[in-house]
Enzyme design. Sequence first.
Site, PDB file in Angstrom:
ATOM      1  N   VAL A  23      47.475  49.970  44.190  1.00 21.08           N
ATOM      2  CA  VAL A  23      46.786  50.350  42.786  1.00 21.08           C
ATOM      3  C   VAL A  23      46.040  51.302  42.570  1.00 21.08           C
ATOM      4  CG1 VAL A  23      45.709  48.991  41.103  1.00 21.08           C
ATOM      5  CG2 VAL A  23      46.773  47.723  42.539  1.00 21.08           C
ATOM      6  N   ASP A  24      45.038  51.591  43.787  1.00 15.68           N
ATOM      7  CA  ASP A  24      44.061  52.542  43.665  1.00 15.68           C
ATOM      8  C   ASP A  24      44.888  54.034  43.386  1.00 15.68           C
ATOM      9  OD1 ASP A  24      41.858  53.784  44.012  1.00 15.68           O
ATOM     10  OD2 ASP A  24      41.661  53.237  46.262  1.00 15.68           O
ATOM     11  N   TYR A  53      45.347  44.930  51.919  1.00 22.16           N
ATOM     12  CA  TYR A  53      44.461  43.903  52.629  1.00 22.16           C
ATOM     13  C   TYR A  53      44.654  42.608  53.089  1.00 22.16           C
ATOM     14  CZ  TYR A  53      40.551  47.355  51.825  1.00 22.16           C
ATOM     15  OH  TYR A  53      39.713  48.382  51.923  1.00 22.16           O
ATOM     16  N   ASN A  74      38.614  50.742  47.720  1.00 25.98           N
ATOM     17  CA  ASN A  74      38.100  50.480  48.984  1.00 25.98           C
ATOM     18  C   ASN A  74      36.717  51.076  49.078  1.00 25.98           C
ATOM     19  OD1 ASN A  74      37.888  53.366  50.034  1.00 25.98           O
ATOM     20  ND2 ASN A  74      40.274  53.246  49.951  1.00 25.98           N
ATOM     21  N   SER A  99      43.171  42.541  46.885  1.00 25.65           N
ATOM     22  CA  SER A  99      43.320  41.968  48.322  1.00 25.65           C
ATOM     23  C   SER A  99      44.701  41.489  48.626  1.00 25.65           C
ATOM     24  CB  SER A  99      42.245  40.983  48.696  1.00 25.65           C
ATOM     25  OG  SER A  99      41.032  41.642  48.850  1.00 25.65           O
ATOM     26  N   ASP A 117      52.933  47.274  35.590  1.00 28.88           N
ATOM     27  CA  ASP A 117      52.243  48.292  36.040  1.00 28.88           C
ATOM     28  C   ASP A 117      50.642  48.217  35.292  1.00 28.88           C
ATOM     29  OD1 ASP A 117      50.821  50.474  36.766  1.00 28.88           O
ATOM     30  OD2 ASP A 117      52.791  51.788  36.986  1.00 28.88           O
ATOM     31  N   ILE A 118      49.748  48.091  36.067  1.00 29.09           N
ATOM     32  CA  ILE A 118      48.446  48.094  35.483  1.00 29.09           C
ATOM     33  C   ILE A 118      47.911  49.300  34.701  1.00 29.09           C
ATOM     34  CG2 ILE A 118      46.773  48.807  37.357  1.00 29.09           C
ATOM     35  CD1 ILE A 118      45.421  46.098  36.715  1.00 29.09           C
TER      36      ILE A 118
HETATM   37  N1  AR6 Z   1      50.082  47.840  38.907  1.00 29.58           N
HETATM   38  C1  AR6 Z   1      49.570  46.424  39.238  1.00 29.58           C
HETATM   39  N2  AR6 Z   1      49.710  45.941  40.586  1.00 29.58           N
HETATM   40  C2  AR6 Z   1      50.099  46.919  41.677  1.00 29.58           C
HETATM   41  C3  AR6 Z   1      50.294  48.064  41.343  1.00 29.58           C
HETATM   42  C4  AR6 Z   1      50.386  48.548  40.094  1.00 29.58           C
HETATM   43  N3  AR6 Z   1      50.635  50.093  39.554  1.00 29.58           N
HETATM   44  N4  AR6 Z   1      50.588  49.077  42.539  1.00 29.58           N
HETATM   45  C5  AR6 Z   1      50.367  47.830  43.276  1.00 29.58           C
HETATM   46  N5  AR6 Z   1      50.044  46.836  42.784  1.00 29.58           N
HETATM   47  P1  AR6 Z   1      46.661  46.947  47.141  1.00 29.58           P
HETATM   48  P2  AR6 Z   1      44.407  45.868  48.035  1.00 29.58           P
HETATM   49  C6  AR6 Z   1      49.845  45.354  43.588  1.00 29.58           C
HETATM   50  O1  AR6 Z   1      47.150  47.472  48.116  1.00 29.58           O
HETATM   51  O2  AR6 Z   1      45.278  44.759  49.063  1.00 29.58           O
HETATM   52  C7  AR6 Z   1      44.230  50.780  48.638  1.00 29.58           C
HETATM   53  O3  AR6 Z   1      44.846  51.640  49.734  1.00 29.58           O
HETATM   54  C8  AR6 Z   1      50.348  45.099  44.895  1.00 29.58           C
HETATM   55  O4  AR6 Z   1      51.828  44.658  44.838  1.00 29.58           O
HETATM   56  O5  AR6 Z   1      46.721  48.096  46.022  1.00 29.58           O
HETATM   57  O6  AR6 Z   1      43.075  45.115  47.566  1.00 29.58           O
HETATM   58  C9  AR6 Z   1      42.848  50.778  48.452  1.00 29.58           C
HETATM   59  O7  AR6 Z   1      42.314  51.932  48.694  1.00 29.58           O
HETATM   60  C10 AR6 Z   1      49.460  43.981  45.626  1.00 29.58           C
HETATM   61  O8  AR6 Z   1      49.906  42.949  44.994  1.00 29.58           O
HETATM   62  O9  AR6 Z   1      45.177  46.463  47.104  1.00 29.58           O
HETATM   63  C11 AR6 Z   1      42.142  50.003  49.542  1.00 29.58           C
HETATM   64  O10 AR6 Z   1      42.269  50.848  51.013  1.00 29.58           O
HETATM   65  C12 AR6 Z   1      48.225  44.191  44.721  1.00 29.58           C
HETATM   66  O11 AR6 Z   1      48.555  45.267  43.650  1.00 29.58           O
HETATM   67  C13 AR6 Z   1      43.467  48.846  49.786  1.00 29.58           C
HETATM   68  O12 AR6 Z   1      44.421  49.681  49.131  1.00 29.58           O
HETATM   69  C14 AR6 Z   1      47.036  44.717  45.512  1.00 29.58           C
HETATM   70  O13 AR6 Z   1      47.429  45.661  46.613  1.00 29.58           O
HETATM   71  C15 AR6 Z   1      43.009  47.926  49.145  1.00 29.58           C
HETATM   72  O14 AR6 Z   1      43.968  46.625  49.437  1.00 29.58           O
END
Ligand code: AR6
Length: 172
Positions: free
Chosen positions: A33-34, A126, A24, A122, A10-11
Site C-alpha cells: 500500500v505504501d 508484516y 514503516n 500488517s 485499491d485504496i
Molecule cells: N489498496 C489496498 N490494499 C492494498 C493495496 C492497495 N493499493 N496494495 C496492497 N494492499 P502491506 P503491512 C494490501 O504489505 O503488512 C511496506 O513495504 C495488501 O494486499 O502493504 O502493514 C511498508 O513500507 C495487504 O492485505 O502492509 C512496510 O515496510 C495490506 O494491503 C510494510 O510494507 C497490507 O499489506 C508494511 O507491511
Amino acid sequence: MVEVTLVRGDITEQDVDAVVNAANSSLLGGGGVDCAIHRRGGPDILAACRALRAGTLGGGLPTGRAVATTAGRLPARYVIHVVGPVWSDVQDRSHLLRSCYEQALRVADELGVASVAFPAVSAGAYGWPLDDAARIAVSSVLITPTSVREARFVLFDNASHTAFQTALDALR
Ligand code: AR6
C-alpha cells in the site's frame, strides 16, 4: 456512531477525506500500500514525510502511532500514516495493531474529516494472519470513540474481503 463499510479495491482510488497508509517507521516509502500511495499521490507526500523526519519525528514514527500528511494528487485530502507491528509467533503485539486504528481515528478527528479509508494494516509484508488482522481491525474501529462518519476498509483481494466481512458479521 461510525459506519463501517467494506469494499474490494485499491485504496488510492477512494473518494474519501483521508486514506490510511500501512507505512514503516522510516516514513520514506516501501512496498504494498505504501508504494501504491506514494506512486499515485506523487512527490508531495514524500516531501511531507521527509519534513516530519527532519523535525518532530527524527527517530521515525513508532509502531502503533499515526501522523498525517498531504495526500498529494490522490482524491483524498490527507494520508494518515500508521506503522503496524510485524507479526510474531512468540509475542502478543495485538495492542500495537489496535493502536494503529485508534490513533488513525484520533488524527482523523483532529483533522475534522468525515470519511477514512483503511487498508488491512500488517496483513501483507508484516505477516499478520488475515483472520486475526481483520478481527482486530474491525473491532478496534467499532469501539473507538470518533467523529468520523464512515470507516471504509479497502481490501485488495477476495481473501481479505471475505475475512473482513466475516469479522464484521461476527461483531454486528
Ligand atoms: N489498496 C489496498 N490494499 C492494498 C493495496 C492497495 N493499493 N496494495 C496492497 N494492499 P502491506 P503491512 C494490501 O504489505 O503488512 C511496506 O513495504 C495488501 O494486499 O502493504 O502493514 C511498508 O513500507 C495487504 O492485505 O502492509 C512496510 O515496510 C495490506 O494491503 C510494510 O510494507 C497490507 O499489506 C508494511 O507491511
